[in-house]
Design an enzyme around this catalytic site. Structure first.
Site: not given
Ligand code: MN
Length: 436
Positions: A146, A154, A252, A265
């Site tokens: 993950h 990125r 986020q 979150k």
């Protein structure tokens, strides 16, 4: 570390008929939770087949003695924090005495079974609550696939930050908005800005996502200033569950510059209501997978030989989606992914040792999320951000609908099972919630 004992014996059967061959809660599991019947105050219970064993009723019937009685007394209130604070000894004693009380070959069986109207409640007629009053909720980032999938967007050449293989990265999340399975989650509004936009706007998140994670329930805490050595971390863990760390990806992404997750979150997290104890999980412990060649060895405070040999768990995880369209056509939930807890880069003992290495005090009833557990390939990705590649890949459902993120009315369902030759399989019960 917990050992396999008579409570795991595959030959042990319960006189609670629904527990026999039960996929989640055979007599070998005995997870703790908090339940209530209509009009009653919540109290501690243990799942057995399709029933809930009432710990207070068992205590009043004189089924428990010594340490087990102390653990049962600590389970009579509306949250299991007192049981969690007692630690392993009394909890194990209660497990062993309860297992014996529910076993078919108990010499007192007919006497105990005659009390079953008081001792057992039909789970379908009970409400399940949070197992503990959660003081703190920390969410880690220990699922390396993950972490890599997120980083690829990125920097394709260096998807993992340079600290990843040294530090069990985490952020302090929000305890007040954790709810048990079944409680709907409201789609949050927030400030978000797409890359193509010049200024942010405020409104409902357009990228609502789930994160498939293991929940870790903390037992006895540590005094402020007194780190928990990794070799003792096991004594501070009660058991495991499932947690959905709901995430608003657009919120986020905009807010996390440069600090970590905040409003993206904190609007809600869903946990499964049953705490599957480390005792129940003893047959399903495995060695922590060896790090790939070239990865650094963990620093000494994160290294323990016994933890490397037996500190990981073999737990199969799956995430499913039930939409309005699937529901209307009577179709089964769509299986989004399947992964395994062996995909975690850090053991749970390493998370505990790292959390406390600077002296931070853990408290009984604290909750950890491990971080999203994704497998190495698409079928194992534990969030829609990964499955849809940030909205660029449509997921087709049998109803004819498609998804990239979670729509209102959708229900996300997590399940977990431990299976091993020579052991009775156990499950975690569901972690599910619908978006409204
Ligand atoms: Mn998370």
């Amino acid at each position: 570390m917990s050992l396999v004992d008579e409570t795991h014996d595959p030959r042990r059967e319960s006189w609670v008929v629904s527990a026999r061959n039960h996929a989640e809660f055979p007599i070998q599991n005995l997870p703790f939770g908090v339940f209530s019947r209509q009009g009653e105050t919540p109290r501690g219970g243990v799942a057995i087949g399709e029933m809930i064993f009432d710990i207070k009723a068992g205590l009043e019937a004189g089924l428990f003695s010594a340490g087990a009685a102390a653990a049962a007394e600590a389970s009579c209130g509306p949250a299991l924090n007192p049981l969690m604070a007692l630690g392993k000894g009394p909890r194990l004693a209660l497990r062993r005495q309860l297992s014996a009380a529910l076993a078919v070959d108990n010499p007192e069986r007919s006497k105990i079974e005659s009390l079953s109207a008081r001792l057992l409640h039909d789970a379908a007629e009970c409400t399940l609550h949070l197992p503990a009053s959660i003081g703190s909720f920390t969410d880690f980032f220990a699922g390396i696939h993950h972490a890599r999938n997120g980083g690829l967007r990125r920097d394709p050449n260096n998807p993992l930050n340079p600290n990843y293989k040294y530090v069990p990265v985490a952020y302090h999340s929000r305890a007040s908005s954790v709810r048990p399975s079944g409680v709907p989650v409201r789609r949050p509004s927030g400030q978000r800005k797409a890359a193509a936009e010049t200024a942010p706007s405020f409104g409902p998140t357009q990228k609502l996502d789930y994160e498939l994670e293991l929940a870790v329930w903390i037992g006895p805490g540590n005094p402020l200033g007194a780190p928990i050595p990794i070799a003792q971390a096991e004594d501070h863990i009660v058991g495991l569950g499932l947690v959905n760390d709901w995430s608003a990806r657009d919120v986020q992404g905009w807010e996390s510059q440069p600090l970590g997750p905040f409003l993206g979150k904190n609007f809600g997290s869903t946990v499964s209501p049953w705490v599957v104890t480390t005792e129940a999980l003893a047959p399903f412990r495995v060695s922590q997978p060896a790090r790939p060649a070239g990865d650094p060895r963990p620093l000494p405070y994160l290294w323990d030989d016994a933890d490397q040999q037996r500190g990981a768990f073999d737990i199969a995880l799956e995430a499913l989606l039930l939409t309005e369209g699937l529901r209307a056509k009577g179709l089964a939930p769509h299986r989004l992914s399947a992964s395994n807890t062996t995909d975690l880069y850090w053991t749970i003992a390493q998370l505990v040792a790292h959390h406390t290495c600077g002296g931070c005090n853990l408290v009984a009833g604290d909750l950890f999320g491990t971080g999203t557990i994704s497998g190495p390939t698409l079928e194992g990705y534990g969030s829609l951000m990964e499955l849809s590649n940030d909205g660029q890949r449509q997921i087709a459902l049998a109803s004819g609908e498609t998804r990239t993120f979670v729509e209102s009315g959708d229900e996300v369902i997590f399940r977990a099972h431990c299976r091993k030759n020579g052991a009775v399989s156990i499950g975690f019960g569901e972690c599910r919630a619908r978006i409204i």
